[in-house]
Design a protein around this motif. Structure first.
Motif, short mmCIF file in Angstrom:
data_model
loop_
_atom_site.label_atom_id
_atom_site.label_comp_id
_atom_site.label_asym_id
_atom_site.label_seq_id
_atom_site.Cartn_x
_atom_site.Cartn_y
_atom_site.Cartn_z
N VAL A 29 0.84 -1.19 0.00
CA VAL A 29 0.00 0.00 0.00
C VAL A 29 0.88 1.24 0.00
O VAL A 29 1.74 1.40 0.87
N ASN A 30 0.64 2.11 -0.98
CA ASN A 30 1.35 3.38 -1.12
C ASN A 30 2.87 3.22 -1.10
O ASN A 30 3.58 3.93 -0.39
N THR A 31 3.38 2.27 -1.87
CA THR A 31 4.82 2.07 -1.95
C THR A 31 5.27 2.19 -3.40
O THR A 31 4.53 1.90 -4.33
N ASP A 60 -3.46 1.57 -3.77
CA ASP A 60 -3.24 3.01 -3.64
C ASP A 60 -3.73 3.56 -2.30
O ASP A 60 -3.56 4.73 -2.01
N GLY A 61 -4.34 2.70 -1.49
CA GLY A 61 -4.81 3.13 -0.18
C GLY A 61 -6.13 3.87 -0.23
O GLY A 61 -6.66 4.28 0.79
N CYS A 115 -11.92 7.17 3.64
CA CYS A 115 -11.36 8.52 3.66
C CYS A 115 -12.50 9.50 3.37
O CYS A 115 -13.23 9.34 2.39
#
Length: 138
Positions: A29-31, A60-61, A115
């Protein structure tokens, strides 16, 4: 992370358990640089998204995929109550209460992990408004 997986494999084998490598997946995730792990000498599959406890998790989270899947599940719940929405003997107030308890609860399940953004809020509100318009016209 690899050392934790190795430790898990060792402790589970000591208890007589084995890790099913075919069911083991990894998600970065998000790397920028994806990492690879091995379990019991086999490389595990790296995926872009997966479903866990009814929620979609993406690399992408973001929550766009999860909200879309939740709207589809809610659409099915709403459609299953079509006879209620078209019944003229049930008051609109009762229909709205049924909507809030049976349909909105499906829509907002696990929403505490989403979110909060203008786009997500608007997407949910558009769906809710569409359902309410259908109930009022029926």
């Amino acid at each position: 992370m690899q050392s934790k997986l190795d430790d898990l494999a060792n402790r589970s084998s000591a208890a007589g358990l084995t890790i099913n490598v075919n069911k083991t997946k990894s998600l970065d995730v998000n790397t920028v640089n994806p990492s690879s792990f091995t379990v019991a000498g086999q490389s595990e599959e790296n995926v872009e998204s997966f479903q866990y406890l009814g929620s979609q998790t993406a690399a992408d989270g973001g929550t766009k995929i999860d909200i879309g899947a939740r709207i589809e599940k809610t659409r099915a719940a709403f459609a299953s109550l079509r006879n209620v929405w078209k019944n003229n003997q049930i008051s609109q107030r009762t229909k709205i209460r049924i909507f809030n308890s049976n349909v909105k609860s499906v829509l907002l399940y696990a929403s505490e992990t989403w979110c909060v953004s203008v786009e997500n809020t608007q997407r949910l509100q558009v769906f809710i408004n569409r359902c309410l318009r259908y109930i009022i016209r029926a």
